[in-house]
Design an enzyme around this catalytic site. Structure first.
Site, PDB file in Angstrom:
ATOM      1  N   ARG A  41     -11.028  11.519   5.169  1.00 50.52           N
ATOM      2  CA  ARG A  41     -10.381  11.360   4.910  1.00 50.52           C
ATOM      3  C   ARG A  41      -9.756  11.861   2.955  1.00 50.52           C
ATOM      4  NH1 ARG A  41      -9.893   6.238   1.631  1.00 50.52           N
ATOM      5  NH2 ARG A  41      -8.846   4.444   1.896  1.00 50.52           N
ATOM      6  N   ILE A  67      -2.921   4.207   1.960  1.00 53.18           N
ATOM      7  CA  ILE A  67      -4.121   4.745   3.301  1.00 53.18           C
ATOM      8  C   ILE A  67      -4.598   4.044   3.273  1.00 53.18           C
ATOM      9  CG2 ILE A  67      -5.278   5.965   1.783  1.00 53.18           C
ATOM     10  CD1 ILE A  67      -6.462   7.814   3.655  1.00 53.18           C
ATOM     11  N   SER A  68      -4.842   2.855   4.341  1.00 55.44           N
ATOM     12  CA  SER A  68      -5.740   1.562   4.289  1.00 55.44           C
ATOM     13  C   SER A  68      -7.585   1.813   3.561  1.00 55.44           C
ATOM     14  CB  SER A  68      -5.953   1.315   5.953  1.00 55.44           C
ATOM     15  OG  SER A  68      -4.452   1.291   6.234  1.00 55.44           O
ATOM     16  N   GLN A  69      -7.562   0.545   3.739  1.00 56.75           N
ATOM     17  CA  GLN A  69      -8.772   0.844   2.756  1.00 56.75           C
ATOM     18  C   GLN A  69     -10.179   1.114   3.668  1.00 56.75           C
ATOM     19  OE1 GLN A  69      -9.314  -2.940   0.914  1.00 56.75           O
ATOM     20  NE2 GLN A  69     -11.708  -2.570   0.498  1.00 56.75           N
TER      21      GLN A  69
END
Ligand code: SAM
Length: 218
Positions: A41, A67-69
């Site tokens: 990530r 960026i998504s959790q």
């Protein structure tokens, strides 16, 4: 954005801890946890912010995108029940992190993004990491009819309703996962296509996504 493919013991260790954290939050699908443990990530972050990459938070990463959790990515991925070879439509490519997770699960991914700067960035970054998805630029609220039907459809932005046109692009037995609600809060909805005309709908937990903007959206 500075970009280096360095994945050493520090990042791998942080990823392991993130996986343990997601387990403690209720993510149980081992394949999803393995995928989270595999995708670096921090590659989606500027090097200055690598210390933020394995926290369970959404994070701004330039071009007005977040960026998504990780929990949200794992939660939606689990609901999709991906099997190897599934043809998956992802609406809202964003950083491409969710795209990589879907590909690690064995999906053939068609992903669409409506913001040009984000689209241009991600089509460069993902293949550089070895993830060769099918990228599209445009309004995903209409789906991508040319490549339908899909085994699974995932929407990664908050919608005001379930677009009928997306349901029509699902295979029989296919699953749609979409957050539905207002601009402040959305309920995660899954819809299973039972046959030509029938669908089953389930409502789950509450999340907060950026809005799905388009013809069949806000
Ligand atoms: N899944 C991404 C990730 O893993 O980082 C995050 C996605 S971000 C929360 C939502 C994305 O949906 C944004 O990049 C936004 O521009 C995009 N979006 C919003 N409406 C859209 C539409 N109608 N079609 C395609 N993309 C859309």
């Amino acid at each position: 954005m500075a970009y280096k493919f360095v994945d050493n013991y520090r990042e791998r260790g942080a990823r392991k801890k993130l996986v343990e954290h997601l387990k403690s939050r209720g993510i149980a699908d081992e394949r999803v946890l393995t995928a989270i443990g595999k995708v670096p990530r921090h590659f989606f972050f500027d090097e200055t912010f690598w210390n933020q990459a394995y926290k369970d938070i959404a994070f701004p990463i330039g071009d007005g995108q977040t960026i998504s959790q990780p929990y949200t990515v794992a939660y939606q991925s689990e609901l999709l029940h991906i099997v190897k070879g599934d043809k998956v439509l992802e609406i809202g490519t964003g950083s491409g992190y969710q795209t990589c997770i879907l590909m690690e699960l064995g999906a053939e991914v068609y992903t669409i993004e409506r913001q040009e700067s984000i689209y241009k960035h991600t089509i460069r970054v993902l293949p550089g990491m070895g993830y060769k998805a099918n990228f599209f630029f445009g309004d995903g609220s209409m789906g991508i009819a040319d490549h339908a039907p899909y085994s699974k459809i995932i929407v990664t932005a908050g919608a005001p309703f379930v677009p009928e046109i997306l349901l029509k692009q699902l295979k029989i037995g296919g699953i749609l996962v979409i957050p539905v609600g207002n601009e402040h809060s959305q309920t995660m909805v899954t819809v299973i296509r039972v046959n030509e005309t029938e669908y089953e709908r389930f409502e789950l937990d509450t999340f907060r996504f950026v809005p799905l903007v388009g013809d069949q959206a806000w």
